[in-house]
Design a protein around this motif. Structure first.
Motif, PDB file in Angstrom:
ATOM      1  N   SER A   1       2.762 -12.435   5.945  1.00 49.64           N
ATOM      2  CA  SER A   1       1.352 -12.464   5.570  1.00 49.64           C
ATOM      3  C   SER A   1       0.893 -13.871   5.215  1.00 49.64           C
ATOM      4  O   SER A   1       1.656 -14.665   4.651  1.00 49.64           O
ATOM      5  CB  SER A   1       1.106 -11.541   4.375  1.00 49.64           C
ATOM      6  N   SER A   2      -0.347 -14.184   5.535  1.00 48.04           N
ATOM      7  CA  SER A   2      -0.982 -15.389   5.010  1.00 48.04           C
ATOM      8  C   SER A   2      -1.209 -15.189   3.520  1.00 48.04           C
ATOM      9  O   SER A   2      -1.338 -14.053   3.035  1.00 48.04           O
ATOM     10  CB  SER A   2      -2.317 -15.644   5.705  1.00 48.04           C
ATOM     11  N   LYS A   3      -1.299 -16.276   2.787  1.00 48.57           N
ATOM     12  CA  LYS A   3      -1.514 -16.186   1.342  1.00 48.57           C
ATOM     13  C   LYS A   3      -2.845 -15.532   1.022  1.00 48.57           C
ATOM     14  O   LYS A   3      -3.051 -14.994  -0.062  1.00 48.57           O
ATOM     15  CB  LYS A   3      -1.431 -17.580   0.725  1.00 48.57           C
ATOM     16  N   LEU A   4      -3.770 -15.573   1.975  1.00 48.62           N
ATOM     17  CA  LEU A   4      -5.077 -14.943   1.819  1.00 48.62           C
ATOM     18  C   LEU A   4      -4.976 -13.519   1.308  1.00 48.62           C
ATOM     19  O   LEU A   4      -5.741 -13.087   0.466  1.00 48.62           O
ATOM     20  CB  LEU A   4      -5.791 -14.949   3.180  1.00 48.62           C
ATOM     21  N   PHE A   5      -4.006 -12.750   1.809  1.00 44.76           N
ATOM     22  CA  PHE A   5      -3.873 -11.344   1.450  1.00 44.76           C
ATOM     23  C   PHE A   5      -3.111 -11.145   0.140  1.00 44.76           C
ATOM     24  O   PHE A   5      -3.008 -10.024  -0.340  1.00 44.76           O
ATOM     25  CB  PHE A   5      -3.157 -10.580   2.561  1.00 44.76           C
ATOM     26  N   CYS A   6      -2.560 -12.202  -0.407  1.00 44.60           N
ATOM     27  CA  CYS A   6      -1.690 -12.077  -1.576  1.00 44.60           C
ATOM     28  C   CYS A   6      -2.313 -12.667  -2.836  1.00 44.60           C
ATOM     29  O   CYS A   6      -1.608 -13.102  -3.735  1.00 44.60           O
ATOM     30  CB  CYS A   6      -0.350 -12.767  -1.300  1.00 44.60           C
ATOM     31  N   GLY A   7      -3.627 -12.726  -2.895  1.00 44.18           N
ATOM     32  CA  GLY A   7      -4.300 -13.240  -4.087  1.00 44.18           C
ATOM     33  C   GLY A   7      -5.635 -12.570  -4.190  1.00 44.18           C
ATOM     34  O   GLY A   7      -5.727 -11.388  -4.436  1.00 44.18           O
TER      35      GLY A   7
ATOM     36  N   GLY B   1      -4.801   3.998  -0.828  1.00 47.68           N
ATOM     37  CA  GLY B   1      -4.479   2.673  -1.351  1.00 47.68           C
ATOM     38  C   GLY B   1      -3.061   2.269  -1.026  1.00 47.68           C
ATOM     39  O   GLY B   1      -2.226   3.077  -0.627  1.00 47.68           O
ATOM     40  N   ALA B   2      -2.775   0.985  -1.191  1.00 45.31           N
ATOM     41  CA  ALA B   2      -1.427   0.476  -0.947  1.00 45.31           C
ATOM     42  C   ALA B   2      -1.066  -0.513  -2.037  1.00 45.31           C
ATOM     43  O   ALA B   2      -1.840  -1.409  -2.342  1.00 45.31           O
ATOM     44  CB  ALA B   2      -1.341  -0.192   0.415  1.00 45.31           C
ATOM     45  N   ASN B   3       0.090  -0.329  -2.650  1.00 44.21           N
ATOM     46  CA  ASN B   3       0.565  -1.260  -3.658  1.00 44.21           C
ATOM     47  C   ASN B   3       1.334  -2.356  -2.949  1.00 44.21           C
ATOM     48  O   ASN B   3       2.347  -2.102  -2.309  1.00 44.21           O
ATOM     49  CB  ASN B   3       1.464  -0.515  -4.652  1.00 44.21           C
ATOM     50  N   MET B   4       0.834  -3.602  -3.036  1.00 45.69           N
ATOM     51  CA  MET B   4       1.390  -4.691  -2.249  1.00 45.69           C
ATOM     52  C   MET B   4       2.040  -5.737  -3.130  1.00 45.69           C
ATOM     53  O   MET B   4       1.510  -6.105  -4.176  1.00 45.69           O
ATOM     54  CB  MET B   4       0.283  -5.347  -1.414  1.00 45.69           C
ATOM     55  N   THR B   5       3.202  -6.231  -2.707  1.00 46.29           N
ATOM     56  CA  THR B   5       3.878  -7.319  -3.398  1.00 46.29           C
ATOM     57  C   THR B   5       4.168  -8.422  -2.388  1.00 46.29           C
ATOM     58  O   THR B   5       4.416  -8.155  -1.215  1.00 46.29           O
ATOM     59  CB  THR B   5       5.204  -6.855  -4.038  1.00 46.29           C
ATOM     60  N   CYS B   6       4.115  -9.676  -2.850  1.00 49.16           N
ATOM     61  CA  CYS B   6       4.343 -10.823  -1.975  1.00 49.16           C
ATOM     62  C   CYS B   6       5.349 -11.783  -2.595  1.00 49.16           C
ATOM     63  O   CYS B   6       5.507 -11.827  -3.817  1.00 49.16           O
ATOM     64  CB  CYS B   6       3.042 -11.580  -1.726  1.00 49.16           C
ATOM     65  N   CYS B   7       6.006 -12.570  -1.760  1.00 48.83           N
ATOM     66  CA  CYS B   7       6.920 -13.609  -2.227  1.00 48.83           C
ATOM     67  C   CYS B   7       6.974 -14.703  -1.168  1.00 48.83           C
ATOM     68  O   CYS B   7       6.562 -14.492  -0.030  1.00 48.83           O
ATOM     69  CB  CYS B   7       8.308 -13.038  -2.503  1.00 48.83           C
ATOM     70  N   GLU B   8       7.489 -15.887  -1.539  1.00 50.56           N
ATOM     71  CA  GLU B   8       7.432 -17.038  -0.642  1.00 50.56           C
ATOM     72  C   GLU B   8       8.764 -17.395   0.031  1.00 50.56           C
ATOM     73  O   GLU B   8       8.774 -18.074   1.043  1.00 50.56           O
ATOM     74  CB  GLU B   8       6.909 -18.266  -1.398  1.00 50.56           C
TER      75      GLU B   8
END
Length: 209
Positions: free
Chosen positions: A154-160, A176-183
């Motif tokens: 994912s682009s960071k756009l979707f993670c903030g 709904g969807a519970n989303m988590t991101c990491c780098e």
């Protein structure tokens, strides 16, 4: 008192001077819209959202509205089998958003890899990320009473603040969807990721394939 009145008049003048006229066109549930004109604080904008399934485009939606520096962005979210892209363009003169933003072009691989899931819920495979997809993600969603997990790039756009683009909330399709991101590279293999936000599922949903 005179100074107070002067400040009020100056503020009113500049507020009016900074406002610009823009085209406005937000698609309805059928994908159609009627173009009109709107007043925006400082920028006009246009956005195109495109959804792909198995590398084939299945739908593309366009809109025109107000923009600002935060929302004038582009990016993509890719689960391997499905991908959604946003491309927005902003400008600062009256009616400058007279054309729609083009679809976001396919971008080269960036060397980053993330885990992905297939239709049988096997999430041990990896996928290569494209363009500015610098994040790995995990989503969990309820679909027909069942818990569905999706992983990908994912682009960071979707993670903030990525639930809004040009002031438009990412379209919901009923769950709904519970989303988590990491780098980190392949960092979405573990379940203990930081939860960034509770987002609504993008058009046609990346999470049902």
């Amino acid at each position: 008192m005179a100074l107070h009145i002067t400040l009020l008049l100056t503020t009113a003048f500049f507020s009016k001077a900074l406002a610009i006229s823009c085209y406005g066109c937000i698609p309805d549930s059928a994908g159609a819209c009627t173009t009109n004109w709107i007043t925006c604080p400082s920028r006009c904008g246009a956005i195109t959202t495109t959804v792909y399934v198995d590398s084939k485009k299945v739908v593309s939606s366009t809109a025109k509205t107000c923009g600002d520096p935060v929302s004038c962005v582009n990016g993509s979210m890719n689960s391997g089998q499905s991908k959604v892209t946003f491309n927005s363009q902003c400008c600062t003169t009256d009616y400058c958003n007279n054309v729609y933003a083009p679809e976001l072009p396919v971008k080269p691989l960036n060397g980053k890899k993330c885990f992905t899931c297939n239709a049988t819920a096997d999430c041990t495979r990896t996928m290569a990320c494209e363009g500015d997809e610098t994040q790995c993600f995990i989503t969990t969603a309820e679909v027909d009473g069942k818990k569905v997990t999706t992983k990908g790039c994912s682009s960071k756009l979707f993670c903030g603040n990525g639930t809004q683009v040009l002031g438009l909330r990412v379209q919901s399709y009923g769950f709904g969807a519970n989303m988590t991101c990491c780098e980190g590279n392949l960092c979405n293999g573990a379940q203990s990721l930081r939860v960034y936000f509770l987002m609504l599922v993008p058009p046609l949903s990346l999470f049902i394939f």
